[in-house]
Design a protein around this motif. Structure first.
Motif, PDB file in Angstrom:
ATOM      1  N   VAL A  64       0.881  -1.165   0.000  1.00 58.25           N
ATOM      2  CA  VAL A  64       0.000   0.000   0.000  1.00 58.25           C
ATOM      3  C   VAL A  64       0.919   1.215   0.000  1.00 58.25           C
ATOM      4  O   VAL A  64       1.895   1.266   0.743  1.00 58.25           O
ATOM      5  CB  VAL A  64      -0.905   0.027   1.257  1.00 58.25           C
ATOM      6  N   ILE A  65       0.651   2.168  -0.887  1.00 55.09           N
ATOM      7  CA  ILE A  65       1.538   3.320  -1.018  1.00 55.09           C
ATOM      8  C   ILE A  65       0.780   4.590  -0.633  1.00 55.09           C
ATOM      9  O   ILE A  65      -0.341   4.812  -1.103  1.00 55.09           O
ATOM     10  CB  ILE A  65       2.066   3.443  -2.464  1.00 55.09           C
ATOM     11  N   VAL A  66       1.401   5.394   0.235  1.00 58.20           N
ATOM     12  CA  VAL A  66       0.785   6.663   0.624  1.00 58.20           C
ATOM     13  C   VAL A  66       1.630   7.779   0.021  1.00 58.20           C
ATOM     14  O   VAL A  66       2.853   7.775   0.143  1.00 58.20           O
ATOM     15  CB  VAL A  66       0.750   6.824   2.160  1.00 58.20           C
ATOM     16  N   LEU A  67       0.958   8.703  -0.670  1.00 56.25           N
ATOM     17  CA  LEU A  67       1.705   9.842  -1.193  1.00 56.25           C
ATOM     18  C   LEU A  67       1.033  11.147  -0.764  1.00 56.25           C
ATOM     19  O   LEU A  67      -0.174  11.159  -0.516  1.00 56.25           O
ATOM     20  CB  LEU A  67       1.876   9.770  -2.705  1.00 56.25           C
ATOM     21  N   ILE A  80      -0.891  18.257  -6.911  1.00 58.99           N
ATOM     22  CA  ILE A  80      -0.860  18.840  -5.569  1.00 58.99           C
ATOM     23  C   ILE A  80      -1.377  20.276  -5.635  1.00 58.99           C
ATOM     24  O   ILE A  80      -0.881  21.100  -6.387  1.00 58.99           O
ATOM     25  CB  ILE A  80       0.572  18.824  -5.003  1.00 58.99           C
ATOM     26  N   GLY A  81      -2.401  20.525  -4.860  1.00 60.91           N
ATOM     27  CA  GLY A  81      -2.949  21.881  -4.875  1.00 60.91           C
ATOM     28  C   GLY A  81      -3.323  22.279  -3.461  1.00 60.91           C
ATOM     29  O   GLY A  81      -3.620  21.431  -2.614  1.00 60.91           O
ATOM     30  N   GLY A  82      -3.293  23.538  -3.157  1.00 58.48           N
ATOM     31  CA  GLY A  82      -3.674  24.046  -1.845  1.00 58.48           C
ATOM     32  C   GLY A  82      -2.655  23.697  -0.797  1.00 58.48           C
ATOM     33  O   GLY A  82      -1.532  23.301  -1.093  1.00 58.48           O
ATOM     34  N   ALA A  83      -3.016  23.858   0.426  1.00 57.48           N
ATOM     35  CA  ALA A  83      -2.097  23.558   1.514  1.00 57.48           C
ATOM     36  C   ALA A  83      -2.089  22.070   1.765  1.00 57.48           C
ATOM     37  O   ALA A  83      -3.104  21.489   2.100  1.00 57.48           O
ATOM     38  CB  ALA A  83      -2.528  24.307   2.773  1.00 57.48           C
ATOM     39  N   VAL A  84      -0.961  21.458   1.545  1.00 59.43           N
ATOM     40  CA  VAL A  84      -0.831  20.026   1.772  1.00 59.43           C
ATOM     41  C   VAL A  84       0.152  19.830   2.899  1.00 59.43           C
ATOM     42  O   VAL A  84       1.261  20.356   2.861  1.00 59.43           O
ATOM     43  CB  VAL A  84      -0.348  19.333   0.495  1.00 59.43           C
ATOM     44  N   ARG A  85      -0.292  19.087   3.895  1.00 60.92           N
ATOM     45  CA  ARG A  85       0.631  18.824   4.999  1.00 60.92           C
ATOM     46  C   ARG A  85       1.677  17.801   4.550  1.00 60.92           C
ATOM     47  O   ARG A  85       1.381  16.926   3.733  1.00 60.92           O
ATOM     48  CB  ARG A  85      -0.135  18.300   6.210  1.00 60.92           C
ATOM     49  N   ASP A  86       2.854  17.958   5.120  1.00 65.21           N
ATOM     50  CA  ASP A  86       3.921  17.011   4.795  1.00 65.21           C
ATOM     51  C   ASP A  86       3.578  15.620   5.304  1.00 65.21           C
ATOM     52  O   ASP A  86       2.928  15.458   6.338  1.00 65.21           O
ATOM     53  CB  ASP A  86       5.230  17.443   5.472  1.00 65.21           C
ATOM     54  N   LEU A  87       4.064  14.641   4.606  1.00 60.88           N
ATOM     55  CA  LEU A  87       4.095  13.285   5.154  1.00 60.88           C
ATOM     56  C   LEU A  87       5.426  13.176   5.883  1.00 60.88           C
ATOM     57  O   LEU A  87       6.478  13.447   5.308  1.00 60.88           O
ATOM     58  CB  LEU A  87       4.047  12.252   4.034  1.00 60.88           C
ATOM     59  N   THR A  88       5.354  12.802   7.131  1.00 62.87           N
ATOM     60  CA  THR A  88       6.579  12.842   7.923  1.00 62.87           C
ATOM     61  C   THR A  88       6.969  11.463   8.434  1.00 62.87           C
ATOM     62  O   THR A  88       6.190  10.506   8.352  1.00 62.87           O
ATOM     63  CB  THR A  88       6.385  13.758   9.140  1.00 62.87           C
ATOM     64  N   ILE A  89       8.188  11.417   8.961  1.00 62.99           N
ATOM     65  CA  ILE A  89       8.662  10.177   9.591  1.00 62.99           C
ATOM     66  C   ILE A  89       7.743   9.834  10.762  1.00 62.99           C
ATOM     67  O   ILE A  89       7.439   8.661  11.003  1.00 62.99           O
ATOM     68  CB  ILE A  89      10.124  10.348  10.057  1.00 62.99           C
ATOM     69  N   VAL A 105       6.385  -0.743   7.707  1.00 66.59           N
ATOM     70  CA  VAL A 105       6.260   0.568   7.082  1.00 66.59           C
ATOM     71  C   VAL A 105       7.654   1.040   6.697  1.00 66.59           C
ATOM     72  O   VAL A 105       8.589   0.912   7.478  1.00 66.59           O
ATOM     73  CB  VAL A 105       5.617   1.585   8.048  1.00 66.59           C
ATOM     74  N   ALA A 106       7.786   1.537   5.476  1.00 67.75           N
ATOM     75  CA  ALA A 106       9.068   2.104   5.066  1.00 67.75           C
ATOM     76  C   ALA A 106       8.836   3.517   4.536  1.00 67.75           C
ATOM     77  O   ALA A 106       8.235   3.688   3.479  1.00 67.75           O
ATOM     78  CB  ALA A 106       9.709   1.238   3.987  1.00 67.75           C
ATOM     79  N   PRO A 107       9.290   4.526   5.292  1.00 69.76           N
ATOM     80  CA  PRO A 107       9.193   5.886   4.765  1.00 69.76           C
ATOM     81  C   PRO A 107      10.197   6.037   3.625  1.00 69.76           C
ATOM     82  O   PRO A 107      11.228   5.366   3.620  1.00 69.76           O
ATOM     83  CB  PRO A 107       9.565   6.760   5.957  1.00 69.76           C
ATOM     84  N   LEU A 108       9.870   6.911   2.673  1.00 67.50           N
ATOM     85  CA  LEU A 108      10.749   7.032   1.517  1.00 67.50           C
ATOM     86  C   LEU A 108      10.878   8.499   1.106  1.00 67.50           C
ATOM     87  O   LEU A 108       9.872   9.164   0.851  1.00 67.50           O
ATOM     88  CB  LEU A 108      10.180   6.214   0.348  1.00 67.50           C
ATOM     89  N   GLN A 221      14.742  18.527   2.538  1.00 62.49           N
ATOM     90  CA  GLN A 221      13.315  18.314   2.296  1.00 62.49           C
ATOM     91  C   GLN A 221      12.592  18.164   3.618  1.00 62.49           C
ATOM     92  O   GLN A 221      13.160  17.695   4.610  1.00 62.49           O
ATOM     93  CB  GLN A 221      13.106  17.029   1.472  1.00 62.49           C
ATOM     94  N   SER A 222      11.300  18.569   3.652  1.00 61.24           N
ATOM     95  CA  SER A 222      10.526  18.411   4.876  1.00 61.24           C
ATOM     96  C   SER A 222       9.546  17.241   4.767  1.00 61.24           C
ATOM     97  O   SER A 222       9.149  16.660   5.767  1.00 61.24           O
ATOM     98  CB  SER A 222       9.754  19.702   5.173  1.00 61.24           C
ATOM     99  N   SER A 223       9.145  16.920   3.527  1.00 65.82           N
ATOM    100  CA  SER A 223       8.124  15.870   3.374  1.00 65.82           C
ATOM    101  C   SER A 223       8.718  14.622   2.750  1.00 65.82           C
ATOM    102  O   SER A 223       9.613  14.691   1.899  1.00 65.82           O
ATOM    103  CB  SER A 223       6.985  16.370   2.500  1.00 65.82           C
ATOM    104  N   LEU A 224       8.156  13.512   3.192  1.00 65.57           N
ATOM    105  CA  LEU A 224       8.523  12.253   2.550  1.00 65.57           C
ATOM    106  C   LEU A 224       7.949  12.228   1.140  1.00 65.57           C
ATOM    107  O   LEU A 224       6.942  12.877   0.832  1.00 65.57           O
ATOM    108  CB  LEU A 224       7.952  11.075   3.343  1.00 65.57           C
ATOM    109  N   PHE A 225       8.580  11.453   0.299  1.00 64.27           N
ATOM    110  CA  PHE A 225       8.102  11.254  -1.072  1.00 64.27           C
ATOM    111  C   PHE A 225       6.927  10.253  -1.058  1.00 64.27           C
ATOM    112  O   PHE A 225       5.914  10.434  -1.713  1.00 64.27           O
ATOM    113  CB  PHE A 225       9.275  10.733  -1.904  1.00 64.27           C
ATOM    114  N   ARG A 226       7.094   9.192  -0.283  1.00 67.21           N
ATOM    115  CA  ARG A 226       6.066   8.146  -0.139  1.00 67.21           C
ATOM    116  C   ARG A 226       6.176   7.542   1.256  1.00 67.21           C
ATOM    117  O   ARG A 226       7.246   7.592   1.872  1.00 67.21           O
ATOM    118  CB  ARG A 226       6.312   6.992  -1.116  1.00 67.21           C
ATOM    119  N   ILE A 227       5.092   6.952   1.691  1.00 67.88           N
ATOM    120  CA  ILE A 227       5.214   5.986   2.788  1.00 67.88           C
ATOM    121  C   ILE A 227       4.785   4.644   2.208  1.00 67.88           C
ATOM    122  O   ILE A 227       3.675   4.513   1.679  1.00 67.88           O
ATOM    123  CB  ILE A 227       4.310   6.352   3.994  1.00 67.88           C
TER     124      ILE A 227
END
Lengths: 405, 237
Positions: A64-67, A80-89, A105-108, A221-227
């Motif tokens: 399962v991939i979270v972006l 990506i539009g509007g205010a999007v919160r970062d995906l974080t560790i 889970v593997a953050p990426l 970078q502040s946000s992960l690319f994927r989880i």
């Protein structure tokens, strides 16, 4: 009532084949080429299909991939539009801790940067992740170790490199333990990945894998690319999706500003490709079977038709219709059987050679197609050998003797 | 009496019209006779020979061969009659080119299912009869025209038929080879065989006991030859 011996039928058939060497040779070649073409084309189609299916299997199981960013439809890159919160560790750790249907889970993090060693530079992809990545994405090191640090927030200065980076930058030197630079940061090489090639649009041979905190820091970078999330088993994928959604939504103040993709959804997106491949394969096979059948038909029609006089003679000598038909049928079945056997042999040889030269796309003649093409060759050889013989045998003997049809 | 034809008609449909190849032919041929069929092209002599040989069936009329009415027999029954009672020889020999003389002579025996052990002896006898015992391993293209026709005669005789039908047997041969074939047929006739031969050549016909001339599908003349036993190539006007 006289009896017609099968040994006599066989002798008459082989006699005719032996004497008309050119005709026999051409007939055998026509049948063999048709059969070989069917086997090669279907093997090619099957190999292409297997290749695509294997690509998906390689992605990793129960993935399962979270972006970051929300899109309504799955399968396309999110806009990506509007205010999007970062995906974080922290998000990744929360999922690992709180979702019972999730195994790993593997953050990426992802970027491209300059990899330098000994005065040589190379632009490479940099993936920041944790030791779980090895299991989740089904990748392995060939030498050294993978990332082994359990705390994702500690960004150690280590890197695991792809095979091409090793070849191009280290040129035969052992990279393990060497100090390298990645966009001005000093890192130590701890492992080299197995050769893997492209998967999901990422060239694993040209990638440098670092701890996720290191990856974020190096590229600021502040946000992960994927989880990347691995569900416990295929059945728990839907549960995992819901749990991940609930946990992240709660952490993101009730907003679903992220997108969850499942392997199923991706497979569905790419399913049309596989369907098209399957249809194309069936089409290729049908066309080559038809071509082979028509080739056999032509050869048989010509070779039997030019022997109308012989049919007339056999009738005059007291041959019954069935006797005459059985001589020609035996010859047709012998010819098409031998031709098909040669064709299958050549097909197996060629697919074997191709598989040896081109291991990435292993060609393999399938038993099903071999059986189908053997049946087709024997049937069309028999039918198209028998039909003109039957027509000739039904002629008035006097007409057949004159060569009149 | 071996052959009896009663009001035999054979019509062919050619496009929309009907061609009367045989028109009310009534004819008897005794056992042991030597009959020549003559007549211009299209007179019906080949059709008559094909009817006699059960290669063709009459449109109407009766044909009794050796006491058996054959005009209404099935195809397989006719094949059996050809196999057992009739031998054919042709102008073009119709030998199978890929087969040796011996193998060509063997063909009728194969078709009638004779035991292989019995075949050798019968083939040997048939080839002896035509004087080709030494040429048994030769293929047709290694034989002269006269020899080929003799192989064809051996093939016709190997089943010991009661009737030999010959369609222009000397048509492709020079007079010397043709003369040898006619002499061979005469010998077979003297040994008791019934022979019907179609020919254009009056000198060939002059060796028969009886010459039947056909014209427009009818018997125009039926008599002994005017001048018997002409040497071949010397036709009387």
């Amino acid at each position: 009532m006289s009896r017609f011996r099968s040994s006599d039928i066989l002798a008459l058939a082989t006699e005719s084949m032996r004497v008309h060497r050119l005709r026999t040779g051409l007939t055998l070649a026509a049948i063999a080429i048709g059969v070989t073409a069917v086997l090669l084309l279907t093997a090619l189609g099957e190999a292409a299909k297997r290749y695509v299916v294997r690509e998906f299997a390689d992605i990793g199981s129960n993935l399962v991939i979270v972006l970051p960013g929300h899109v309504e439809t799955t399968g396309a890159a999110p806009t990506i539009g509007g205010a999007v919160r970062d995906l974080t560790i922290d998000d990744a750790e929360a999922v690992q801790r709180q979702a019972p249907a999730v195994r790993l889970v593997a953050p990426l993090s992802f970027a491209s940067g300059t990899f330098s060693y000994g005065g040589r530079n190379r632009t490479v992809y940099v993936a920041g992740t944790t030791p779980s990545f090895e299991t989740v994405r089904n990748v392995h090191v060939a030498s050294g170790t993978f990332l082994d640090q359990r705390d994702p927030r500690r960004g150690e200065g280590v890197v695991v490199i792809g095979r091409r980076i090793q070849r191009e930058v280290f040129r035969g030197e052992n990279p393990l333990g060497k100090a390298v630079r990645l966009s001005q940061w000093r890192l130590r090489v701890v492992g080299v990945m197995e050769e893997r090639g492209h998967s999901l649009g990422m060239d694993f041979d040209d990638v440098a894998i670092v701890p996720v905190a290191t990856g974020l820091r190096v590229f600021n970078q502040s946000s992960l690319f994927r989880i990347l999330v691995q569900a416990r088993d295929p059945a728990s994928v839907p549960q995992a999706v819901e749990q991940v959604r609930a946990i992240l939504k709660e952490r993101h103040d009730g907003e679903e500003d992220f997108t969850i993709l499942t392997q199923d959804a991706m497979l569905a997106t790419f399913g049309s490709i596989i369907e098209a491949l399957t249809a194309a394969l069936a089409g290729i096979a049908a066309i080559s079977l038809a071509v082979a059948g028509i080739g056999i038909m032509n050869v048989m029609l010509v070779s039997v038709s030019e022997r109308t006089t012989e049919v007339g003679l056999l009738k005059a000598l007291g041959g019954r219709r069935r006797q005459i038909e059985s001589i020609f049928l035996a010859e047709a079945v012998l010819l098409s059987g031998m031709g098909a056997a040669i064709g299958v042999g050549a097909g197996l040889l060629l697919t074997g050679v191709a598989a040896w030269f081109w291991p990435a796309l292993p060609l393999q003649a399938s038993i099903g197609w071999i059986a189908a093409v053997l049946v087709l060759a024997l049937a069309s050889g028999g039918v198209f050998g028998l039909l003109p013989a039957r027509r000739a045998a039904r002629l008035a003997a006097a007409d057949a003797l004159q060569g009149r049809r | 009496m071996l052959i009896h034809l009663e009001h035999v008609v054979r019509d062919y449909r050619v496009g929309d019209s009907i061609v009367h190849a045989l028109h009310d032919v009534t004819l008897s041929i005794d056992r042991g006779a030597f009959v020549a069929l003559m007549g211009p092209s299209g007179s019906g002599k080949s059709t008559l020979l094909n009817v006699l040989g059960c290669l063709d069936t009459p449109t109407s009329g009766a044909y009794v061969l050796d006491g058996q009415p054959v005009q209404s027999l099935s195809e397989d029954a006719l094949a059996e009659i050809r196999q057992k009672r009739i031998g054919f020889i042709f102008q073009a020999y119709h030998l199978v080119p890929r087969m040796t003389a011996e193998r060509n002579v063997e063909l009728p025996l194969i078709l009638s299912g004779v035991e292989p052990s019995e075949r050798r002896e019968r083939i040997g006898r048939a080839l002896d009869l035509v004087g080709l015992a030494r040429r048994r391993e030769h293929r047709p293209d290694q034989l002269s025209g006269g020899e080929r026709q003799r192989v064809a005669i051996a093939r016709a005789m190997v089943t010991e038929p009661s009737l030999l039908l010959a369609d222009e047997p000397t048509g492709n041969l020079d007079s010397k080879a043709g003369g040898e074939i006619v002499a061979l047929l005469e010998r077979l006739h003297e040994a008791g065989l019934t022979i019907v031969l179609v020919t254009h050549d009056p000198s060939v016909a002059s060796h028969a006991e009886r010459v039947i001339s056909l014209r427009d599908g009818k018997i125009a003349r039926d008599a002994p030859p005017e001048t018997p036993n002409l040497p071949l190539g010397e036709a009387t006007p």
